[in-house]
Every structure is written in C-alpha cells, then in structure tokens.
Design an enzyme around this catalytic site. Structure first.
Site: not given
Ligand code: AMP
Length: 569
Positions: A213, A358, A467, A472
């Site tokens: 990640t 994940e 916040k 929120w």
């Molecule tokens: P990654 O593991 O790099 O793909 O990042 C995952 C994170 O990307 C998620 O926990 C979200 O915060 C963000 N994310 C993924 N898809 C979306 C979406 N469609 N809208 C908003 N945030 C997203």
C-alpha cells in the site's frame, strides 16, 4: 453408509436434560484447489482465440491470444527456474500494463512463487525499502525504468540478484547495476528455454502475489494475496452487476498492473475469455481515445484523472468514442461532471466503484437496483456519486467511535469496516489476524454512509474528515461541489485549526487553464446543497495540488502547509 473423511461432532442441548448428538457430514463434491494457473488454462482451452493486445514502449502494437499467453507463461516458468526461483520466492516487477508483465503475473504464482508488483511512481527510497522488505530475488523491469534501477541498484543488491529488462535485444537500455547483480534481456532469455512444463497443484491458500500500500504516512505495508482469494475475487468482479465482463467483451485496464492488480482485470478477463487491451505507459487523452477506438474496446477502468484527461481531449478534438459502452471509475471520488459529461455528450455510462489494496482490490460497485429505475436523469447522476453496493461474498458495516454499528439511513456516517475471503487479515511479515478485530472486521480507514438500499458513499478518509465543534463535515462532498464550478479544475478541502470550532474547512482550488476563479462565486455554489455550517470559511486559489504516487490528493502535505491558516487571519 455415510462416508465422510472428517466428521465434526457437536452437542445440541434440548430443554434441561435431553442432549442430541449431531455429526456434520462433508459434501461429496470434488475439492480441486483454486489455482491461478487454472484460470489461464481455462482461457487457453476455451477462449483460445481471445486476444491480448499490448501497446509497447516502442509504440508498436503486439497481439497474441490467451492460448499464447498460457504457452509463454509456461516458458517463463522455465526461465524463472533457470534464475534459481523456487516455491515462495518473491519475483518483483516494475512495469506498465503489457504482455510481458502479464506473463510474469501468471508464471510466478503458477510455479508456487509470488509475483510482487511494485509501484514505480513511489519515491526511489520507498521502492528500495519495499524490494528489500519483500526480499525480491529477481526484478522484471520495463526499459523506461532503466535510470530508476541504476539509481537504486546499490541499495537493493543484498536481495536482488538478477534484473530482467522486459524488452528485446535491440532495445536494451543502458543500465548500471551493483557488483553481484546480473542484467539480462527478457526476449533473449525466453529464447534459451522450451515450454515443457506442467502446472502443479498445491494448497489454494498458498501466497500468489504481493502489493504494498502506498499510504500517505508511515512505511508501505505489504498485502499478500492467495490463489484462493484471487480466484473468488475474479469470480465476483466478473458478475453482471459488477464489471460485467464476458467472452464478447474487449476490456482495457488503465488502472496499472503495478498497483492493486489492475483491479483484478488480468484474472477476470482470462476467467471469462474476454479480450484484453494493455495500454503501456501513454495514458494521455489522445493516446487513450486512439487506442479505445482502434481496438474496439467496450469496457475500460481507471482513476478519475485519466477520464478527465480523456474528456478534455474529446471536447477539444471533436473525436468520439466509437465502441466504449461503460467506464468504471474508482481510486478516488468521481467528480459529478465526469458522470454527466460522458453520459450526455458521448453516450457512455460512467460507473463508480470503490476498493483498496487490502481488498484485492474491489469492494463495491454502483449498479442499479429496481428502485433506481424511477430516478430522474439528475437524480441518477447524483446517485452514481455513491461508491456502490458490496460485492457478494464480502460484507460491510459502519461504526461510531465506540465501535457501535450505525444505521443504514444514508445520513449517519462512521468508520467503514469490511470482512470476507478476499480481504487482508494481516500485513506481510506481521502476525496472522493482526489487521482485523476479534470478529474478523478490517477497518478501511474510510468514513462512509450506507443508504437503506445498501449503497455506500465515502465521505472521507478518517484522517481527512473535518471535525467542527464536535460535528463531522465531509471534505469529499465539499470538493465535489467545488469542481462543478466552470472555472475550477481541481479542489481540495482540508481541516484547518480554528480557535473556536477546533477545525473548520478550508477550500483550495486550482483554476482551469486560461480561467480565473472568483472565490465568492465558488462559495455561492454551496447554497442549498449543504448545511450553512459546512461552508468553507475561505477559498484559496493555488496553481496546483500535490498528489500521491497513485494519483490521490496528498492532504497530509496540504495540512502541514495550511493547518494554521485560520489562526493567522
Ligand atoms: P489504494 O489501496 O491505494 O487503492 O487506496 C485505497 C483508498 O482509496 C480507499 O481506502 C479510499 O480512501 C480511496 N478510494 C478508492 N476508491 C475510491 C472511490 N471510488 N471514491 C473515493 N475514494 C476511493
């Protein structure tokens, strides 16, 4: 006679005294392990002519079939064996979406090794850290990363023994490695072996792939997928109410194979026999439009930035999309403009999905239920801003600060938790189960609402929620409204410290090229759309916003810079 290899006895209490002995009986079905190699052998046998098309570095088009991918992957196993790779060894890749990368995707797990995809957009120090943490023995590298590999070679020499450039001898780049490391050419190596190899079977829970990640804080953490998790994820994502991939589809994953497994499309395409188009490194609007039309693509998937680039190109060039029916957007929130513009100007549906490394990575997809048929055009576009319904097989809930489950009313927002067979239970190197709570729930770090129909909407990362006076405020909602302004190209809302309210929203906007932004007209857009106390206290116009290596807004750096903004004024 009841035949069961294993029996589980349990006792059911009946009233006060009676006990009933029950023996659970196992089903009498074959239990073949879910091997990634069997996805590929299925494609080769039943969809032999399904195409895999790649745009190469040299800007040529390479085409072959699923039958060829399978045979070449077997050949690559022979190469890996020659390079000393065995069961459980990590095989790293630093590569764009292309056919050679696809061969590593299948060959490494197929021989019981682990395909470790590395994001080349990360800082070189993070890349070196990841390679050393994973202890990659071999790296498969696209020639465009020749200077990157030269730069980090001294730092990774302890683990990496061989660097294989994913090219032919004529296009081998200049690379300097550290002592003890060997540089070789992919096509040349493939010439030295045959494809005499039979895919083995082993425990389906065996590790198959590794992806780190790219968190905005702390060191990257590895997510270790298994054959089984990859198979069930591919099954679920191919469903009609998710990616809807079929043998007649032509799919183009813009989302990179080096991050989040290209949303699992290299597996789902083979599973269904769909043809797949791999775009290489040129992802600008003009290159994308050209490839989508030339290769008659029907479905494509990627992050909003790519689609905004494509939209800009289509509008300025007058080019049309000839065959694309649906675009999946995810990775960050889709701006409303994107959904409406593609639908109204180009007749292309944009569907919203959500996931994370994940989660293999797909968790939700926004496909309509019967109730959505009644929505007006505007309501439907607004509904599409939600990240969607959970895929069957996994589950989700939202909880408050004390872990108490919140209602599915589309209003209450809380921490989003997920669990299921393609969700990580621990990070690579950590204790099994250490990433989940006692009931197996994984905290996503996202904050969301869930409506009565089960549609989830992300309102924030938990670190980014504002916040204000104990209540929120969703930064994503405020950003979506800001980018609907005709002069605004991009927007970020961050929490700035406030003497009275603790935190208040501060809006940062980037003007569209050739436009100037009038802050008052941006704030006027919020009227009637959000509660008055949600309104950003100020709008700051900036030339650009920082992004992470995966294209998400880097709010940590914005907060460092602007957190005291309201204290100074
Ligand atoms: P990654 O593991 O790099 O793909 O990042 C995952 C994170 O990307 C998620 O926990 C979200 O915060 C963000 N994310 C993924 N898809 C979306 C979406 N469609 N809208 C908003 N945030 C997203």
């Amino acid at each position: 006679m009841i035949y069961a290899r294993r029996r589980r006895a349990c006792t059911i209490m009946l009233g006060r005294t009676n006990k009933l002995e029950v023996t659970a009986v196992l089903g009498l079905m074959q239990s073949q392990g879910l091997m990634i190699s069997s996805i590929l052998t299925h494609a080769a046998r039943h969809h032999a002519s399904g195409e895999v098309v790649s745009r190469t570095h040299e800007n040529t088009t390479h085409r072959y079939t699923w039958r060829d991918v399978e045979a070449r992957s077997r050949r690559l196993v022979r190469v890996l064996q020659k390079l000393g790779i065995g069961s459980a060894d990590r095989v790293g890749t630093l590569a764009w979406n292309g056919y050679r990368h696809l061969e590593v995707y299948y060959a490494a797990p197929g021989m019981e090794a682990i395909c470790h995809t590395i994001n080349p957009r990360l800082h070189p120090d993070d890349i070196a850290y990841i390679i050393n943490h994973a202890q990659d023995k071999v790296l498969f590298v696209d020639s465009s990363f020749a200077s990157l590999i030269t730069a980090i070679a001294p730092k990774i020499a302890g683990s990496v023994k061989t660097v294989v450039m994913l090219t032919d001898p004529a296009n081998m780049p200049e690379v300097t490695l550290a002592p003890g490391m060997t540089l070789v050419c992919y096509d040349q190596l493939m010439e030295t072996v045959d494809d005499d190899y039979a895919w083995p079977t082993f425990d389906e829970n065996t590790a198959s792939a590794l992806c780190y990640t790219s968190g905005t804080t702390g060191k990257p953490k590895g997510v270790l997928y298994s054959h089984r998790s990859t198979w069930v994820h591919a099954f679920a994502t191919a469903l009609p109410d998710v990616l809807d991939i079929r043998a007649s589809s032509r799919v183009l994953p813009v989302v990179p194979m080096f991050h989040v497994n290209a949303w699992g499309m290299p597996y789902a395409a083979a599973l269904t026999g769909a043809s797949m188009v791999l775009p290489g490194r040129h992802l600008d609007g003009a290159s994308m439009a050209d490839l989508l039309n030339k290769e008659r693509v029907t479905f494509t998937a990627g992050v909003p930035t790519v689609w905004l680039g494509l939209l800009q190109h289509l509008r300025s060039s007058g080019q049309r999309l000839e065959t694309v029916q649906r675009i999946m957007t995810g990775g960050s929130a889709a701006p409303p403009l994107l959904i409406e513009a593609f639908r109204d100007e180009y007749g292309v549906a944009v569907a919203h999905g959500w996931g994370m490394t994940e989660l293999s990575p797909v968790g939700t997809y926004n496909a309509p239920k019967p109730a959505q048929a009644k929505l007006t055009k505007d309501q439907a576009a607004e509904h599409m801003l939600k990240q969607g319904r959970i895929l069957p097989g996994i589950d989700m809930k939202i909880v408050d600060g004390e872990g108490k489950e919140l209602p599915w009313d589309g209003v209450a927002f809380g921490d989003l938790m997920v669990r299921g067979p393609w969700i990580a239970s621990a990070y690579y190197g950590d204790q099994p189960g250490s990433a989940v709570d006692k009931d197996g729930w994984f905290a996503t770090g996202d904050v969301a609402t869930i409506d009565p129909d089960g549609f989830m909407e992300i309102t924030d990362r938990s670190k980014d929620v504002i916040k204000s006076g104990g209540e929120w405020i969703s930064s994503i909602t405020l950003e979506n409204i800001a980018v609907s302004h005709p002069d605004v190209a991009e927007a970020a809302v961050i929490a700035a410290t406030h003497p009275k309210w603790d935190e208040r929203p501060l809006l940062l906007v980037v003007p569209r090229p050739g436009h100037t932004v009038d802050p008052a007209s941006v704030l006027a857009l919020y009227e009637g759309k959000v509660a008055k106390w949600w309104l950003p206290d100020e709008v700051v116009v900036v030339p650009e916003l920082p992004h992470t290596a995966t294209g998400k807004l880097l709010k940590t750096s914005l907060r460092t810079r602007y957190k005291d903004h309201y204290l100074k004024v």
